[in-house]
Write a protein that holds these residues in place. Structure first.
Motif, mmCIF file in Angstrom:
data_model
loop_
_atom_site.group_PDB
_atom_site.id
_atom_site.type_symbol
_atom_site.label_atom_id
_atom_site.label_comp_id
_atom_site.label_asym_id
_atom_site.label_seq_id
_atom_site.Cartn_x
_atom_site.Cartn_y
_atom_site.Cartn_z
ATOM 1 N N GLN A 84 66.667 -2.258 2.408
ATOM 2 C CA GLN A 84 66.123 -1.388 1.371
ATOM 3 C C GLN A 84 65.928 0.028 1.907
ATOM 4 O OE1 GLN A 84 65.561 -2.443 -1.910
ATOM 5 N NE2 GLN A 84 66.774 -4.109 -1.034
ATOM 6 N N CYS B 72 64.228 2.368 0.522
ATOM 7 C CA CYS B 72 62.824 2.761 0.367
ATOM 8 C C CYS B 72 61.990 2.309 1.568
ATOM 9 C CB CYS B 72 62.237 2.210 -0.927
ATOM 10 S SG CYS B 72 62.262 0.410 -1.060
ATOM 11 N N PHE B 73 62.295 1.143 2.124
ATOM 12 C CA PHE B 73 61.571 0.662 3.296
ATOM 13 C C PHE B 73 61.876 1.538 4.509
ATOM 14 C CE2 PHE B 73 61.294 -2.181 7.041
ATOM 15 C CZ PHE B 73 59.919 -2.375 7.019
ATOM 16 N N VAL C 232 62.730 4.688 4.487
ATOM 17 C CA VAL C 232 62.103 5.999 4.284
ATOM 18 C C VAL C 232 60.604 5.922 4.575
ATOM 19 C CG1 VAL C 232 61.538 7.738 2.541
ATOM 20 C CG2 VAL C 232 63.854 6.836 2.688
ATOM 21 N N VAL C 233 59.937 4.895 4.070
ATOM 22 C CA VAL C 233 58.499 4.736 4.317
ATOM 23 C C VAL C 233 58.232 4.544 5.803
ATOM 24 C CG1 VAL C 233 56.542 3.167 3.954
ATOM 25 C CG2 VAL C 233 57.937 3.901 2.032
ATOM 26 N N THR C 234 59.045 3.776 6.475
ATOM 27 C CA THR C 234 58.880 3.561 7.905
ATOM 28 C C THR C 234 59.085 4.862 8.676
ATOM 29 O OG1 THR C 234 59.625 1.286 7.669
ATOM 30 C CG2 THR C 234 59.712 2.214 9.874
ATOM 31 N N ALA D 187 58.641 7.915 7.527
ATOM 32 C CA ALA D 187 57.503 8.783 7.228
ATOM 33 C C ALA D 187 56.286 8.388 8.056
ATOM 34 C CB ALA D 187 57.176 8.733 5.737
ATOM 35 N N ARG D 188 56.029 7.116 8.150
ATOM 36 C CA ARG D 188 54.899 6.630 8.953
ATOM 37 C C ARG D 188 55.078 7.014 10.417
ATOM 38 N NH1 ARG D 188 54.248 1.589 6.783
ATOM 39 N NH2 ARG D 188 56.007 0.877 7.995
ATOM 40 N N ASN D 189 56.299 6.934 10.918
ATOM 41 C CA ASN D 189 56.569 7.301 12.314
ATOM 42 C C ASN D 189 56.382 8.801 12.552
ATOM 43 O OD1 ASN D 189 57.107 4.656 13.078
ATOM 44 N ND2 ASN D 189 59.292 4.855 12.666
#
Length: 95
Positions: A13, A15-16, A18-20, A22-24
């Motif tokens: 995914q 989206c997963f 991208v979120v990962t 961003a968190r990093n």
């Protein structure tokens, strides 16, 4: 497992990913911003204000891709910390 099932796997995914990512990025900034007493979202607000100030909350929120209701608490916290000053427009007190 079918091809459709494989497409639905979390690791496939976008989206997963991208979120990962961003968190990093936020994790990389954290040790730099903590001594300044800033969170990453507050840092982004400060960057936007350094580029152009004064400006309305709506304008600031638009540049940060946030809703004004989300940007407002960030600005209020920065004001409480003495980093920014908010002032109502004499032309339009809603601004």
């Amino acid at each position: 497992m079918t091809d459709t099932d494989d497409l639905l796997r979390l690791e496939n995914q976008l989206c997963f990913a991208v979120v990962t990512a961003a968190r990093n990025v936020v994790a990389i900034y954290r040790p730099i911003l903590e001594p300044l007493g800033l969170t990453h979202p507050q840092y982004l607000v400060m960057l936007a204000l350094w580029e152009r100030a004064p400006r309305s909350l709506n304008d600031l929120a638009a540049d940060l891709a946030l809703e004004p209701a989300t940007a407002s608490p960030l600005v209020k916290r920065l004001e409480a910390d003495g980093l920014v000053a908010r002032q109502r427009s004499s032309e339009d007190e809603r601004r």
